[in-house]
Design an enzyme around this catalytic site. Sequence first.
Site, PDB file in Angstrom:
ATOM      1  N   LYS A 120       0.891  -1.166   0.000  1.00 25.30           N
ATOM      2  CA  LYS A 120       0.000   0.000   0.000  1.00 25.30           C
ATOM      3  C   LYS A 120       0.933   1.221   0.000  1.00 25.30           C
ATOM      4  O   LYS A 120       1.532   1.554   1.025  1.00 25.30           O
ATOM      5  CB  LYS A 120      -0.899  -0.018   1.245  1.00 25.30           C
ATOM      6  CG  LYS A 120      -1.908   1.138   1.282  1.00 25.30           C
ATOM      7  CD  LYS A 120      -1.303   2.321   1.997  1.00 25.30           C
ATOM      8  CE  LYS A 120      -2.168   3.537   2.089  1.00 25.30           C
ATOM      9  NZ  LYS A 120      -1.879   4.561   1.086  1.00 25.30           N
TER      10      LYS A 120
ATOM     11  N   SER B  68       5.016   8.501   9.470  1.00 27.14           N
ATOM     12  CA  SER B  68       5.040   9.395  10.627  1.00 27.14           C
ATOM     13  C   SER B  68       4.794   8.619  11.922  1.00 27.14           C
ATOM     14  O   SER B  68       4.272   7.503  11.927  1.00 27.14           O
ATOM     15  CB  SER B  68       3.997  10.489  10.451  1.00 27.14           C
ATOM     16  OG  SER B  68       2.736   9.895  10.376  1.00 27.14           O
TER      17      SER B  68
ATOM     18  N   VAL C 163       0.918   7.653  13.086  1.00 21.57           N
ATOM     19  CA  VAL C 163       0.352   6.565  12.279  1.00 21.57           C
ATOM     20  C   VAL C 163       1.070   5.262  12.627  1.00 21.57           C
ATOM     21  O   VAL C 163       0.443   4.217  12.844  1.00 21.57           O
ATOM     22  CB  VAL C 163       0.467   6.897  10.769  1.00 21.57           C
ATOM     23  CG1 VAL C 163       0.054   5.705   9.931  1.00 21.57           C
ATOM     24  CG2 VAL C 163      -0.392   8.110  10.414  1.00 21.57           C
TER      25      VAL C 163
ATOM     26  N   GLU D 206       9.389   2.285  11.043  1.00 19.84           N
ATOM     27  CA  GLU D 206      10.467   3.265  10.882  1.00 19.84           C
ATOM     28  C   GLU D 206       9.804   4.625  10.751  1.00 19.84           C
ATOM     29  O   GLU D 206       9.010   4.842   9.840  1.00 19.84           O
ATOM     30  CB  GLU D 206      11.310   2.953   9.641  1.00 19.84           C
ATOM     31  CG  GLU D 206      12.190   1.722   9.799  1.00 19.84           C
ATOM     32  CD  GLU D 206      13.114   1.776  11.006  1.00 19.84           C
ATOM     33  OE1 GLU D 206      13.495   2.885  11.426  1.00 19.84           O
ATOM     34  OE2 GLU D 206      13.435   0.707  11.548  1.00 19.84           O
TER      35      GLU D 206
ATOM     36  N   CYS E   2      13.809  11.470   6.184  1.00 21.79           N
ATOM     37  CA  CYS E   2      13.728  11.193   7.626  1.00 21.79           C
ATOM     38  C   CYS E   2      15.089  11.401   8.291  1.00 21.79           C
ATOM     39  O   CYS E   2      15.168  11.641   9.486  1.00 21.79           O
ATOM     40  CB  CYS E   2      13.212   9.791   7.866  1.00 21.79           C
ATOM     41  SG  CYS E   2      14.145   8.571   6.953  1.00 21.79           S
TER      42      CYS E   2
ATOM     43  N   GLU F 155       9.400  17.258  14.258  1.00 24.28           N
ATOM     44  CA  GLU F 155       9.898  17.076  12.892  1.00 24.28           C
ATOM     45  C   GLU F 155       9.160  18.049  11.961  1.00 24.28           C
ATOM     46  O   GLU F 155       7.932  18.093  11.952  1.00 24.28           O
ATOM     47  CB  GLU F 155       9.627  15.639  12.450  1.00 24.28           C
ATOM     48  CG  GLU F 155      10.188  15.322  11.091  1.00 24.28           C
ATOM     49  CD  GLU F 155       9.894  13.887  10.659  1.00 24.28           C
ATOM     50  OE1 GLU F 155       8.744  13.444  10.805  1.00 24.28           O
ATOM     51  OE2 GLU F 155      10.829  13.230  10.166  1.00 24.28           O
TER      52      GLU F 155
END
Length: 484
Positions: A176, A230, A233, A251, A285, A386
């Site tokens: 996905k 993120s 989530v 991650e 990231c 972030e």
Amino acid sequence: MSRNVFLNYIGGEWKASATGEVLESYNPANKTEVVGSVQKSARGDLDEAVSHAKSAQKAWRKLAGAERGNYLYQAAALLEENLEEIATTMTKEMGKSLPEAKGETTRGIQILKYYAGEGMRSDGDVIPSTDASALMFSKRVPIGVVGVITPWNFPVAIPIWKMAPALIYGNTVVLKPATEGAVTAAKVMECFEKAGFPAGVVNFVSGSGSVIGQGLAENSDVNAVTFTGSNNVGKNIGKIVAARGGKYQLEMGGKNPIIIAEDADIEAAVDATLSGGLKSTGQKCTCSSRVIVQSSIYDQFKQRLIEKAQEITVGDGMDAATWMGPCASEGQYNTVKHYIAKGKEEGASLALGGNVLTEGNLKDGYYIEPTIFDDVTTDMTIAQEEIFGPVLALMKVDTVEEAIELANDVDFGLSASIFTKNIDHILSFIDDIEAGLVRINSETAGVELQAPFGGMKASSSYSREQGQAAKEFFTTMKTVFLKG
Ligand code: NDP
């Protein structure tokens, strides 16, 4: 359907979603240009894909590793053939410059080749038994069906660095992709389709995160879920998968520090700060976000940083002169503006930039100037959260010890870097920094595919991706005791 409407790939066939609806993807350098559309799938589409992946898994795992590897080599060759088109789509879909998009696609090819070879490597150990007449050994085996949920910022490399190890170790996959990178991901999937994987081994279902992503987390036929994205989530996915006894890997974000000690090579440190902080418009990231500088060289470093940042050319990633493209989407653009406003409101001073760019060719895109905040303190929002945009926060410290403490004073722990020639500083940095990627005299961004990748603290669920480390997540182990 037009060429630019991409279907789901389920059980070896391209299929429209039962919903009949699509999600359009726009070019962030030119808001009105539709790059393509993908299916806005429903749970039924996903469940069908999972069921095909489940049925295909036994025959797939029974192939020799080398045979599975041949499919990966074939996918690599097809990706190579289509590199130009895939990289162009990526630049148009999420804005990164074309050379960066080509670099990422090349990385995808290398990852496929690396894991293709893995099919010929050891999958267990012989362990001496206390019974002299017995043979005891461990054997790695696949987990089953793997759900892969990926972000938009590396729409080629991240799906591949999850799917390639999943497949080579004998799992089947349902991908996905992030909606904002789904057209690019669909083009990657076309390479997998043409590589001739048996039906059901690789599946692709696009759609919203809360329907398809959540569906993968909830479906009890999905034995493992690997997620990059993120923090909020990710944590939610981890909870759902854990509650049903599945395996998961998360991650997530970073707030990566780069420390500049007083003995640093200032030019090299400035270049690394700009490259690590602002390439890909700060949307990696592993991007440097906090720049922690020793007070004795603070002004000199700041001045050089500003001078060089002023030379950055911002524009459409398709333009050869562009060093930094737009933010990837309207949502990301608004987030970055929100953080710039927050920085000002909380008392940081703007040393450079801070504005949106709307002149000339930039008027139709989500452009923000390279931005540098000065006098940032650790309690400020821009030092803790972030941003995922072209924003650097300069922070001043007296000693390297203080710098390391400050670097650790965040929830995240993905990547960290120090510029110094002092071996004592280097050793204490390696020992004390709370980060999964520890880099010395090098920018925070940048990973090598053959090495473990992942973060500490809120950046990761502590499992590691890539290299040999991927084996831990994508396999489980049998211990065999054999007696004649
Ligand atoms: P998101 O978390 O918003 O999305 C990631 C993926 O999760 C997308 O496919 C998204 O689908 C899906 N998703 C969204 N909501 C749900 C849900 N409720 N349940 C299940 N899946 C869901 O992240 P972004 O795409 O915005 O990516 C940026 C983030 O990724 C940053 O925080 C960045 O640091 C992190 N990242 C981390 C990396 C690492 O290796 N540590 C590497 C690269 C990025 P949809 O797109 O449809 O919303």
